[in-house]
Motif scaffolding. Structure first.
Motif, PDB file in Angstrom:
ATOM      1  N   TYR A   1      49.657  37.037  32.746  1.00  0.00           N
ATOM      2  CA  TYR A   1      49.610  38.408  33.216  1.00  0.00           C
ATOM      3  C   TYR A   1      48.687  38.553  34.418  1.00  0.00           C
ATOM      4  CZ  TYR A   1      51.642  39.662  28.686  1.00  0.00           C
ATOM      5  OH  TYR A   1      52.458  39.764  27.589  1.00  0.00           O
ATOM      6  N   ALA A   2      48.991  39.530  35.251  1.00  0.00           N
ATOM      7  CA  ALA A   2      48.087  39.892  36.326  1.00  0.00           C
ATOM      8  C   ALA A   2      46.841  40.543  35.728  1.00  0.00           C
ATOM      9  CB  ALA A   2      48.761  40.858  37.291  1.00  0.00           C
ATOM     10  N   GLU A   3      45.732  40.406  36.418  1.00  0.00           N
ATOM     11  CA  GLU A   3      44.474  40.955  35.896  1.00  0.00           C
ATOM     12  C   GLU A   3      44.550  42.460  35.720  1.00  0.00           C
ATOM     13  OE1 GLU A   3      41.300  37.628  37.609  1.00  0.00           O
ATOM     14  OE2 GLU A   3      41.049  39.764  38.058  1.00  0.00           O
ATOM     15  N   PHE A   4      45.283  43.147  36.572  1.00  0.00           N
ATOM     16  CA  PHE A   4      45.298  44.606  36.504  1.00  0.00           C
ATOM     17  C   PHE A   4      46.042  45.104  35.256  1.00  0.00           C
ATOM     18  CE2 PHE A   4      49.683  44.957  37.582  1.00  0.00           C
ATOM     19  CZ  PHE A   4      49.947  44.039  38.576  1.00  0.00           C
ATOM     20  N   VAL A   5      46.773  44.232  34.583  1.00  0.00           N
ATOM     21  CA  VAL A   5      47.459  44.628  33.355  1.00  0.00           C
ATOM     22  C   VAL A   5      46.445  44.981  32.276  1.00  0.00           C
ATOM     23  CG1 VAL A   5      48.905  43.793  31.485  1.00  0.00           C
ATOM     24  CG2 VAL A   5      49.552  43.349  33.850  1.00  0.00           C
ATOM     25  N   GLN A   6      45.393  44.160  32.167  1.00  0.00           N
ATOM     26  CA  GLN A   6      44.248  44.428  31.281  1.00  0.00           C
ATOM     27  C   GLN A   6      44.671  44.775  29.858  1.00  0.00           C
ATOM     28  OE1 GLN A   6      42.110  47.478  33.372  1.00  0.00           O
ATOM     29  NE2 GLN A   6      41.125  46.030  34.750  1.00  0.00           N
TER      30      GLN A   6
ATOM     31  N   GLY B   1      61.528  55.190  34.976  1.00  0.00           N
ATOM     32  CA  GLY B   1      61.591  56.635  34.929  1.00  0.00           C
ATOM     33  C   GLY B   1      60.257  57.260  35.260  1.00  0.00           C
ATOM     34  N   LEU B   2      60.164  58.549  34.955  1.00  0.00           N
ATOM     35  CA  LEU B   2      58.963  59.330  35.207  1.00  0.00           C
ATOM     36  C   LEU B   2      58.214  59.528  33.897  1.00  0.00           C
ATOM     37  CD1 LEU B   2      57.187  61.172  37.000  1.00  0.00           C
ATOM     38  CD2 LEU B   2      58.786  63.033  36.456  1.00  0.00           C
ATOM     39  N   VAL B   3      56.927  59.256  33.911  1.00  0.00           N
ATOM     40  CA  VAL B   3      56.103  59.405  32.716  1.00  0.00           C
ATOM     41  C   VAL B   3      54.733  59.921  33.119  1.00  0.00           C
ATOM     42  CG1 VAL B   3      55.275  57.011  32.809  1.00  0.00           C
ATOM     43  CG2 VAL B   3      55.351  58.223  30.603  1.00  0.00           C
ATOM     44  N   GLN B   4      54.096  60.632  32.216  1.00  0.00           N
ATOM     45  CA  GLN B   4      52.751  61.110  32.489  1.00  0.00           C
ATOM     46  C   GLN B   4      51.721  60.010  32.265  1.00  0.00           C
ATOM     47  OE1 GLN B   4      52.187  64.642  30.053  1.00  0.00           O
ATOM     48  NE2 GLN B   4      52.903  65.963  31.704  1.00  0.00           N
TER      49      GLN B   4
ATOM     50  N   LEU C   1      49.856  53.915  30.811  1.00  0.00           N
ATOM     51  CA  LEU C   1      50.225  53.874  32.226  1.00  0.00           C
ATOM     52  C   LEU C   1      49.318  54.770  33.057  1.00  0.00           C
ATOM     53  CD1 LEU C   1      54.071  53.781  31.790  1.00  0.00           C
ATOM     54  CD2 LEU C   1      52.740  52.127  33.113  1.00  0.00           C
ATOM     55  N   GLU C   2      49.088  54.314  34.265  1.00  0.00           N
ATOM     56  CA  GLU C   2      48.217  55.014  35.209  1.00  0.00           C
ATOM     57  C   GLU C   2      49.006  55.323  36.473  1.00  0.00           C
ATOM     58  OE1 GLU C   2      45.313  52.001  35.792  1.00  0.00           O
ATOM     59  OE2 GLU C   2      44.417  52.220  33.800  1.00  0.00           O
ATOM     60  N   PRO C   3      48.603  56.348  37.226  1.00  0.00           N
ATOM     61  CA  PRO C   3      49.307  56.631  38.489  1.00  0.00           C
ATOM     62  C   PRO C   3      49.381  55.418  39.405  1.00  0.00           C
ATOM     63  CG  PRO C   3      47.869  58.455  37.919  1.00  0.00           C
ATOM     64  CD  PRO C   3      47.597  57.370  36.920  1.00  0.00           C
TER      65      PRO C   3
ATOM     66  N   SER D   1      52.855  60.170  36.684  1.00  0.00           N
ATOM     67  CA  SER D   1      52.211  61.372  37.226  1.00  0.00           C
ATOM     68  C   SER D   1      50.838  61.568  36.589  1.00  0.00           C
ATOM     69  CB  SER D   1      53.090  62.585  36.966  1.00  0.00           C
ATOM     70  OG  SER D   1      53.238  62.796  35.573  1.00  0.00           O
ATOM     71  N   SER D   2      49.938  62.155  37.370  1.00  0.00           N
ATOM     72  CA  SER D   2      48.562  62.369  36.880  1.00  0.00           C
ATOM     73  C   SER D   2      48.419  63.705  36.177  1.00  0.00           C
ATOM     74  CB  SER D   2      47.584  62.289  38.045  1.00  0.00           C
ATOM     75  OG  SER D   2      47.925  63.233  39.029  1.00  0.00           O
TER      76      SER D   2
END
Length: 122
Positions: A59-64, A10-13, A85-87, A121-122
């Motif tokens: 996990y992938a490194e970008f998960v951090q 879905g959509l999240v900020q 979460l990030e854009p 979304s940012s």
């Protein structure tokens, strides 16, 4: 026939959270590794996280430390909890599993779900 069905996108900020679910169904004998991948527009599909039937995860490194993968073997379901979460996390998220089905239990099938859209979304 075996299939994986994802839900929870879905959509999240930015800074928000989502939990994705992926349920396997069909004539399942065994499921070994289950994983989440993602694919952003014009980018290659990449591994996000994986979990074996024993519970071992990677996990992938970008998960951090922001994401957590888990599974419920009694429900043939894998989850991905995503926090902070990030854009840049915007992508279609795909579930993947190595599944052995009856009656041919000697063959491990590489099964993919149809994907679920995550938009941050940012």
């Amino acid at each position: 026939q075996v299939q994986l069905v994802e839900s929870g996108g879905g959509l999240v900020q930015a800074g928000g959270s989502l939990r994705l679910s992926c349920a396997a169904s069909g004539s399942i004998f065994n499921i070994d590794a289950m994983a989440w991948y993602r694919q952003a527009p014009e980018k290659q599909r990449e591994l996000v996280a994986a979990i074996r039937s024993s519970g071992t995860t990677n996990y992938a490194e970008f998960v951090q430390g922001r994401f957590a993968i888990s599974r419920d073997n009694t429900k043939n379901t894998v989850y991905l909890r995503m926090d902070s979460l990030e854009p840049e996390d915007t992508a279609v998220y795909y579930c993947n599993a190595g599944i052995t089905t009856e009656p041919d239990i000697t063959r491990v099938r590489d099964v993919w779900g149809q994907g679920t859209q995550v938009t941050v979304s940012s």
